[in-house]
Design a protein around this motif. Sequence first.
Motif, short mmCIF file in Angstrom:
data_model
loop_
_atom_site.label_atom_id
_atom_site.label_comp_id
_atom_site.label_asym_id
_atom_site.label_seq_id
_atom_site.Cartn_x
_atom_site.Cartn_y
_atom_site.Cartn_z
N ALA A 57 116.61 55.69 2.51
CA ALA A 57 115.26 55.18 2.74
C ALA A 57 115.24 53.67 2.89
O ALA A 57 114.47 53.12 3.68
CB ALA A 57 114.35 55.60 1.59
N THR A 58 116.10 52.97 2.13
CA THR A 58 116.05 51.51 2.09
C THR A 58 116.80 50.87 3.25
O THR A 58 116.35 49.88 3.83
CB THR A 58 116.63 51.00 0.77
OG1 THR A 58 115.91 51.59 -0.31
CG2 THR A 58 116.54 49.49 0.67
N THR A 79 114.00 61.06 5.80
CA THR A 79 112.99 60.18 5.21
C THR A 79 111.83 59.91 6.15
O THR A 79 111.04 59.00 5.93
CB THR A 79 113.62 58.85 4.77
OG1 THR A 79 114.27 58.23 5.90
CG2 THR A 79 114.64 59.05 3.66
N THR A 127 111.56 58.99 9.45
CA THR A 127 111.46 57.83 10.33
C THR A 127 110.86 58.20 11.69
O THR A 127 110.03 57.46 12.23
CB THR A 127 112.83 57.17 10.53
OG1 THR A 127 113.75 58.12 11.05
CG2 THR A 127 113.35 56.63 9.22
N ARG A 154 107.12 59.39 11.15
CA ARG A 154 106.25 58.25 10.85
C ARG A 154 105.89 57.50 12.13
O ARG A 154 104.75 57.07 12.32
CB ARG A 154 106.95 57.34 9.85
CG ARG A 154 106.07 56.32 9.21
CD ARG A 154 106.59 55.84 7.86
NE ARG A 154 108.03 55.70 7.84
CZ ARG A 154 108.87 56.56 7.22
NH1 ARG A 154 108.41 57.61 6.58
NH2 ARG A 154 110.18 56.35 7.24
N GLN A 174 111.01 60.30 -0.60
CA GLN A 174 111.12 58.95 -0.04
C GLN A 174 110.24 58.80 1.19
O GLN A 174 109.61 57.76 1.40
CB GLN A 174 112.58 58.66 0.33
CG GLN A 174 113.55 58.63 -0.84
CD GLN A 174 113.43 57.36 -1.66
OE1 GLN A 174 112.86 56.37 -1.22
NE2 GLN A 174 113.96 57.39 -2.88
N GLN A 223 106.60 58.13 0.24
CA GLN A 223 106.42 56.75 -0.22
C GLN A 223 106.40 55.78 0.96
O GLN A 223 105.56 54.87 1.02
CB GLN A 223 107.54 56.38 -1.19
CG GLN A 223 107.44 54.96 -1.73
CD GLN A 223 108.52 54.67 -2.76
OE1 GLN A 223 109.04 55.57 -3.40
NE2 GLN A 223 108.86 53.40 -2.90
N LEU A 224 107.31 55.96 1.91
CA LEU A 224 107.35 55.09 3.08
C LEU A 224 106.11 55.25 3.94
O LEU A 224 105.59 54.28 4.51
CB LEU A 224 108.62 55.37 3.88
CG LEU A 224 109.93 54.95 3.21
CD1 LEU A 224 111.12 55.53 3.96
CD2 LEU A 224 110.05 53.44 3.12
N ASP A 225 105.59 56.48 4.04
CA ASP A 225 104.36 56.70 4.79
C ASP A 225 103.19 55.96 4.15
O ASP A 225 102.35 55.37 4.85
CB ASP A 225 104.03 58.19 4.85
CG ASP A 225 104.88 58.96 5.84
OD1 ASP A 225 105.74 58.33 6.50
OD2 ASP A 225 104.70 60.18 5.94
N GLU A 259 103.30 53.27 2.36
CA GLU A 259 103.46 51.83 2.65
C GLU A 259 103.09 51.50 4.08
O GLU A 259 102.58 50.42 4.37
CB GLU A 259 104.90 51.42 2.37
CG GLU A 259 105.30 51.51 0.89
CD GLU A 259 106.79 51.35 0.68
OE1 GLU A 259 107.53 51.10 1.67
OE2 GLU A 259 107.24 51.46 -0.49
N ALA A 260 103.33 52.44 5.00
CA ALA A 260 103.02 52.22 6.41
C ALA A 260 101.58 52.54 6.76
O ALA A 260 101.13 52.24 7.88
CB ALA A 260 103.95 53.06 7.28
#
Length: 271
Positions: free
Chosen positions: A30-31, A63, A65, A68, A89, A92-94, A96-97
């Motif tokens: 993810a990072t 994750t 990508t 998203r 993960q 969480q990234l969604d 943040e986006a």
Amino acid sequence: MSQPDAPQDPDALRAFGGSVSFGRTAADYATHRAGFPQAFFDLLAARGYATPSARALDIGTGTGTLARGLARMGLRTTALDPSDDLMAQAVQLDTEAGVTTTYIKGVAESLPFDDAAFDLVTAGQCWHWFDRPRAAAEAARVLRPGGRCLIAHFDWLPLPGNVVAATEALILAHNPAWAGAQGTGLYPAWLSDLATAGFAGLETASFDIDQPYSHTAWRGRIRASAGVAASLPEDEVARFDSALERLLRTDFPDDPLQIPHRVWIATGLKG
């Protein structure tokens, strides 16, 4: 993808060293693992491969990508993967986006959706892990007539003397069973998969870009690969990472690195 829960392509498992679980790499994945670049999504929009409000399913999402990016384009996006760790993960990234995707646990070979439920099915960086004939047949089943299946890759390119070639040599020194080196980022067999499943109007597209990675990010990206943390014991991963840190510091001191990558797409329409 995390393979132990899914039907497995024996050729893929041989190529990547046997038992592979990307769930073990979820944090690094993810990072540090760069997703498809904006130019990829611009191409999807320009060619009409992805249109706002379309119903999209991203299989083997990891994750998230690709999913998203589709959600950012305004598609109604569902994503599927066998790994709870990777999808956690992704959520969480969604967040943040500022986008929303519906994540469902499952495998590409047995999709838990009705016939003709989607306008677009995508598979990013994962088609080689599937039982490909079954996955293609399932993609066709869940697409509406005229719907599109799109397989995409974003692969690093080993060139003589570059950091990718040196990194691949180091992976092989620590994991001789790994056979993922010296890739070209091109997958002509995927066209046969689509044709055999009844897809028509087959097209391909590709372009190359340099993807920047700091030393720290490149180490994380490589740890998240199939030949390292997804298949090696933790102590061997640590030894590998130390060796890669020394290699970068000594032989490739530029920071960030410019890593050559190739975007490649194969796509077709449900007849």
